[in-house]
Design an enzyme around this catalytic site. Sequence first.
Site, PDB file in Angstrom:
ATOM      1  N   LEU A 270       0.834  -1.202   0.000  1.00 56.33           N
ATOM      2  CA  LEU A 270       0.000   0.000   0.000  1.00 56.33           C
ATOM      3  C   LEU A 270       0.869   1.252   0.000  1.00 56.33           C
ATOM      4  CD1 LEU A 270      -2.932  -0.929   2.430  1.00 56.33           C
ATOM      5  CD2 LEU A 270      -2.893  -0.985  -0.056  1.00 56.33           C
ATOM      6  N   HIS A 271       1.544   1.502  -1.124  1.00 62.07           N
ATOM      7  CA  HIS A 271       2.302   2.753  -1.261  1.00 62.07           C
ATOM      8  C   HIS A 271       1.332   3.852  -1.693  1.00 62.07           C
ATOM      9  CE1 HIS A 271       2.484   2.672  -5.708  1.00 62.07           C
ATOM     10  NE2 HIS A 271       2.518   1.360  -5.556  1.00 62.07           N
ATOM     11  N   LEU A 272       1.816   5.007  -2.096  1.00 62.90           N
ATOM     12  CA  LEU A 272       0.973   6.186  -2.283  1.00 62.90           C
ATOM     13  C   LEU A 272      -0.204   5.990  -3.260  1.00 62.90           C
ATOM     14  CD1 LEU A 272       0.490   9.031  -1.393  1.00 62.90           C
ATOM     15  CD2 LEU A 272       2.027   9.824  -3.184  1.00 62.90           C
TER      16      LEU A 272
END
Length: 87
Positions: free
Chosen positions: A14-16
């Site tokens: 769950l990166h940007l």
Amino acid sequence: MVRQKVVIKNPTGLHLRPAGILCKEAMQFKSLITFTFRESTANAKSVLSVLGACVKCGDEIEFICEGEDEEQALKSLVDIIESGLGE
């Protein structure tokens, strides 16, 4: 209140970008939507909260939805996670 566990499938976790997609989806619902990961709880409607959870690929999170549209919210969020959040 409804809850369900789901495994993160995107290779980068769950990166940007996926966090933004998740938050945008969560904000469509009136219910309080959080998820637990390890010992922490994150607000699924806050990008900073989602990023702060440091969820990686293969990690299991548990969504908790509470409110008038909790069933629809839970189904929608689980579906979007399982589809890879656009990646």
